[in-house]
Motif scaffolding. Structure first.
Motif, PDB file in Angstrom:
ATOM      1  N   ASP A   1      47.431 -93.958 -59.947  1.00  0.00           N
ATOM      2  CA  ASP A   1      46.394 -92.932 -59.865  1.00  0.00           C
ATOM      3  C   ASP A   1      45.598 -92.946 -61.169  1.00  0.00           C
ATOM      4  O   ASP A   1      46.123 -92.632 -62.233  1.00  0.00           O
ATOM      5  CB  ASP A   1      47.025 -91.561 -59.632  1.00  0.00           C
ATOM      6  CG  ASP A   1      45.984 -90.468 -59.469  1.00  0.00           C
ATOM      7  OD1 ASP A   1      44.792 -90.799 -59.311  1.00  0.00           O
ATOM      8  OD2 ASP A   1      46.370 -89.285 -59.511  1.00  0.00           O
TER       9      ASP A   1
ATOM     10  N   ALA B   1      43.240 -90.956 -62.179  1.00  0.00           N
ATOM     11  CA  ALA B   1      43.097 -89.626 -62.768  1.00  0.00           C
ATOM     12  C   ALA B   1      44.319 -89.273 -63.613  1.00  0.00           C
ATOM     13  O   ALA B   1      44.204 -88.716 -64.712  1.00  0.00           O
ATOM     14  CB  ALA B   1      42.889 -88.583 -61.676  1.00  0.00           C
TER      15      ALA B   1
ATOM     16  N   ALA C   1      45.897 -83.344 -62.489  1.00  0.00           N
ATOM     17  CA  ALA C   1      45.683 -84.642 -61.822  1.00  0.00           C
ATOM     18  C   ALA C   1      46.540 -84.768 -60.574  1.00  0.00           C
ATOM     19  O   ALA C   1      46.070 -85.242 -59.526  1.00  0.00           O
ATOM     20  CB  ALA C   1      45.985 -85.777 -62.798  1.00  0.00           C
TER      21      ALA C   1
ATOM     22  N   LEU D   1      45.039 -82.485 -57.890  1.00  0.00           N
ATOM     23  CA  LEU D   1      43.826 -83.038 -57.281  1.00  0.00           C
ATOM     24  C   LEU D   1      44.168 -84.131 -56.275  1.00  0.00           C
ATOM     25  O   LEU D   1      43.535 -84.237 -55.222  1.00  0.00           O
ATOM     26  CB  LEU D   1      42.904 -83.590 -58.373  1.00  0.00           C
ATOM     27  CG  LEU D   1      42.216 -82.558 -59.269  1.00  0.00           C
ATOM     28  CD1 LEU D   1      41.449 -83.249 -60.388  1.00  0.00           C
ATOM     29  CD2 LEU D   1      41.285 -81.660 -58.462  1.00  0.00           C
ATOM     30  N   ARG D   2      45.174 -84.928 -56.594  1.00  0.00           N
ATOM     31  CA  ARG D   2      45.567 -85.984 -55.656  1.00  0.00           C
ATOM     32  C   ARG D   2      46.147 -85.382 -54.382  1.00  0.00           C
ATOM     33  O   ARG D   2      45.878 -85.883 -53.270  1.00  0.00           O
ATOM     34  CB  ARG D   2      46.578 -86.911 -56.303  1.00  0.00           C
ATOM     35  CG  ARG D   2      46.896 -88.127 -55.443  1.00  0.00           C
ATOM     36  CD  ARG D   2      47.663 -89.179 -56.179  1.00  0.00           C
ATOM     37  NE  ARG D   2      47.816 -90.386 -55.382  1.00  0.00           N
ATOM     38  CZ  ARG D   2      48.394 -91.488 -55.813  1.00  0.00           C
ATOM     39  NH1 ARG D   2      48.888 -91.552 -57.033  1.00  0.00           N
ATOM     40  NH2 ARG D   2      48.494 -92.541 -55.018  1.00  0.00           N
TER      41      ARG D   2
ATOM     42  N   SER E   1      43.372 -84.081 -52.283  1.00  0.00           N
ATOM     43  CA  SER E   1      42.517 -85.124 -51.704  1.00  0.00           C
ATOM     44  C   SER E   1      42.901 -85.450 -50.263  1.00  0.00           C
ATOM     45  O   SER E   1      42.103 -86.020 -49.519  1.00  0.00           O
ATOM     46  CB  SER E   1      42.586 -86.394 -52.565  1.00  0.00           C
ATOM     47  OG  SER E   1      43.879 -86.979 -52.488  1.00  0.00           O
TER      48      SER E   1
ATOM     49  N   LEU F   1      37.479 -85.325 -52.852  1.00  0.00           N
ATOM     50  CA  LEU F   1      38.464 -85.666 -53.881  1.00  0.00           C
ATOM     51  C   LEU F   1      39.197 -86.969 -53.600  1.00  0.00           C
ATOM     52  O   LEU F   1      40.070 -87.355 -54.376  1.00  0.00           O
ATOM     53  CB  LEU F   1      39.487 -84.527 -54.017  1.00  0.00           C
ATOM     54  CG  LEU F   1      38.944 -83.186 -54.492  1.00  0.00           C
ATOM     55  CD1 LEU F   1      40.065 -82.145 -54.530  1.00  0.00           C
ATOM     56  CD2 LEU F   1      38.302 -83.306 -55.868  1.00  0.00           C
TER      57      LEU F   1
ATOM     58  N   THR G   1      35.999 -89.662 -58.923  1.00  0.00           N
ATOM     59  CA  THR G   1      35.682 -88.233 -58.918  1.00  0.00           C
ATOM     60  C   THR G   1      36.809 -87.415 -59.524  1.00  0.00           C
ATOM     61  O   THR G   1      36.579 -86.541 -60.370  1.00  0.00           O
ATOM     62  CB  THR G   1      35.415 -87.763 -57.476  1.00  0.00           C
ATOM     63  OG1 THR G   1      34.315 -88.485 -56.939  1.00  0.00           O
ATOM     64  CG2 THR G   1      35.114 -86.267 -57.443  1.00  0.00           C
ATOM     65  N   ARG G   2      38.034 -87.697 -59.124  1.00  0.00           N
ATOM     66  CA  ARG G   2      39.172 -86.961 -59.671  1.00  0.00           C
ATOM     67  C   ARG G   2      39.309 -87.212 -61.181  1.00  0.00           C
ATOM     68  O   ARG G   2      39.619 -86.290 -61.941  1.00  0.00           O
ATOM     69  CB  ARG G   2      40.463 -87.365 -58.957  1.00  0.00           C
ATOM     70  CG  ARG G   2      40.488 -87.030 -57.481  1.00  0.00           C
ATOM     71  CD  ARG G   2      41.910 -87.021 -56.924  1.00  0.00           C
ATOM     72  NE  ARG G   2      42.612 -88.265 -57.190  1.00  0.00           N
ATOM     73  CZ  ARG G   2      42.554 -89.340 -56.407  1.00  0.00           C
ATOM     74  NH1 ARG G   2      41.804 -89.311 -55.304  1.00  0.00           N
ATOM     75  NH2 ARG G   2      43.238 -90.442 -56.693  1.00  0.00           N
ATOM     76  N   THR G   3      39.058 -88.448 -61.599  1.00  0.00           N
ATOM     77  CA  THR G   3      39.147 -88.763 -63.023  1.00  0.00           C
ATOM     78  C   THR G   3      38.094 -87.989 -63.814  1.00  0.00           C
ATOM     79  O   THR G   3      38.387 -87.443 -64.889  1.00  0.00           O
ATOM     80  CB  THR G   3      38.954 -90.272 -63.242  1.00  0.00           C
ATOM     81  OG1 THR G   3      39.945 -90.990 -62.501  1.00  0.00           O
ATOM     82  CG2 THR G   3      39.066 -90.624 -64.716  1.00  0.00           C
TER      83      THR G   3
END
Length: 336
Positions: free
Chosen positions: A162, A164, A250, A253-254, A257, A263, A268-270
């Motif tokens: 990942d 992010a 992080a 957010l994953r 998504s 997301l 975008t997440r990063t």
């Protein structure tokens, strides 16, 4: 018999496959340290119930309890960050081990020892023993800062699935180092102490976490943060826990998504993680400035509220722009 403190050996076949992470790569010294801190926290909790002594307006075992919880979280978080690393395993293992043995254990050892004696562990120059113990804590803190920085550098270049999270780990460490650095502001003499030192007086206390009032003044429940003056411990606490907050963001957010299409893009997440890190760093700066002005956390004036609102607005606006840009890209792709 397996030595719990020994560095785990990685089979050759697993070294060739960076996608395979053996369970044995857990950093055992940090995990053991985290478990020990949890046990110490329980013992300190029992101490609160059976020992009625107070120190600077707080139960004598309250400070060791807080530090045991904080150090346990620090050790557990670093162990999690190092789990399954593919590069510089041996270097990171030694850095983490020295952090546990040379930073966490001396710090908590002095705090518990001084609590048992019923005297302050920080800023205490009453006797030569007290001065020496405080110097040991200072040296351990400097070592811990340097080791955390080194671990952050080596973790920055690890490959993670990942992107992010790959950014959140070093950014969390970097912002956490800023929070650690706030502690050094507390060791400087207050204006009254500096004046007394200039006159050649011998002081039993040098340094303070409260700005504009004595350290034993009125404080908030649980945290003990001053309610009548500035308190550098607020920025110190908030900054330290960026170590957990940004990686958790992080991860969150994953997970989101899976339900929110905007997301699903790693870039975008990063970008959202980077914006959050900048906003978090800005919050630490505002909290330090607030404390240095002698203003308590619950006594915000119009200027302080304005700064907080501007920071929140700028961070939210940046996050919104990132999401809108991603939505626009997705929309153009769908029309093709």
């Amino acid at each position: 018999m397996t030595n719990l403190l020994s560095r785990p050996r990685i089979p050759q076949e697993l070294r060739r496959d960076p996608g395979t992470v053996p369970l044995g790569t857990v950093h055992r010294p940090l995990v053991i340290c985290s478990v020990a801190m949890a046990g110490l926290a329980v013992l300190c909790g029992l101490g609160l119930m059976v020992d009625g002594r107070t120190l600077l307006g707080e139960p004598v075992w309250f400070k060791p309890l807080k530090f045991a919880v904080s150090f346990g979280m620090y050790a557990a978080t670093l162990a999690w960050m190092m789990h399954g690393v593919q590069r510089w395993r041996r270097t990171l293992w030694w850095l983490g081990t020295v952090a546990a043995a040379g930073f966490l254990l001396p710090e908590i050892g002095v705090i518990v020892f001084q609590a048992a004696r019923g005297v302050p562990s920080h800023f205490n120059f009453t006797t030569s023993l007290d001065s020496t113990l405080f110097a040991v804590m200072g040296g351990a803190a400097y070592l811990g800062w340097a080791l955390t920085l080194a671990m952050g550098v080596f973790l920055m270049f690890q490959r993670r699935s990942d992107r992010a999270l790959a950014w959140a780990v070093p950014l969390g460490i970097l912002v956490s180092l800023a929070g650690m650095s706030v502690g050094y502001l507390m060791t400087s003499p207050t204006p009254a102490q500096a004046e007394a030192l200039d006159r050649g007086l011998r002081l039993v206390t040098i340094g303070a976490h409260t700005v504009g009032a004595p350290d034993d003044g009125a404080g908030m429940p649980l945290t003990g943060w001053s309610t009548v003056a500035g308190d550098l411990r607020v920025a110190h606490f908030v900054g330290l826990h960026a170590l957990q907050a940004l990686p958790l963001l992080a991860v969150g957010l994953r997970l989101l998504s899976r339900r929110i299409a905007a997301l699903r893009d790693a870039t975008t997440r990063t970008a959202l993680v980077v914006v959050a890190a900048l906003g978090y760093a800005g919050l630490i700066g505002i909290l330090v400035w607030q404390a240095q002005r002698g203003q308590s956390l619950i006594g915000l004036d119009a200027r302080m509220l304005t700064d907080l609102l501007v920071l929140a607005g700028a961070t939210s606006a940046a996050a919104l722009v990132i999401l809108l840009v991603r939505a626009g890209v997705s929309g153009r792709s769908a029309r093709r």
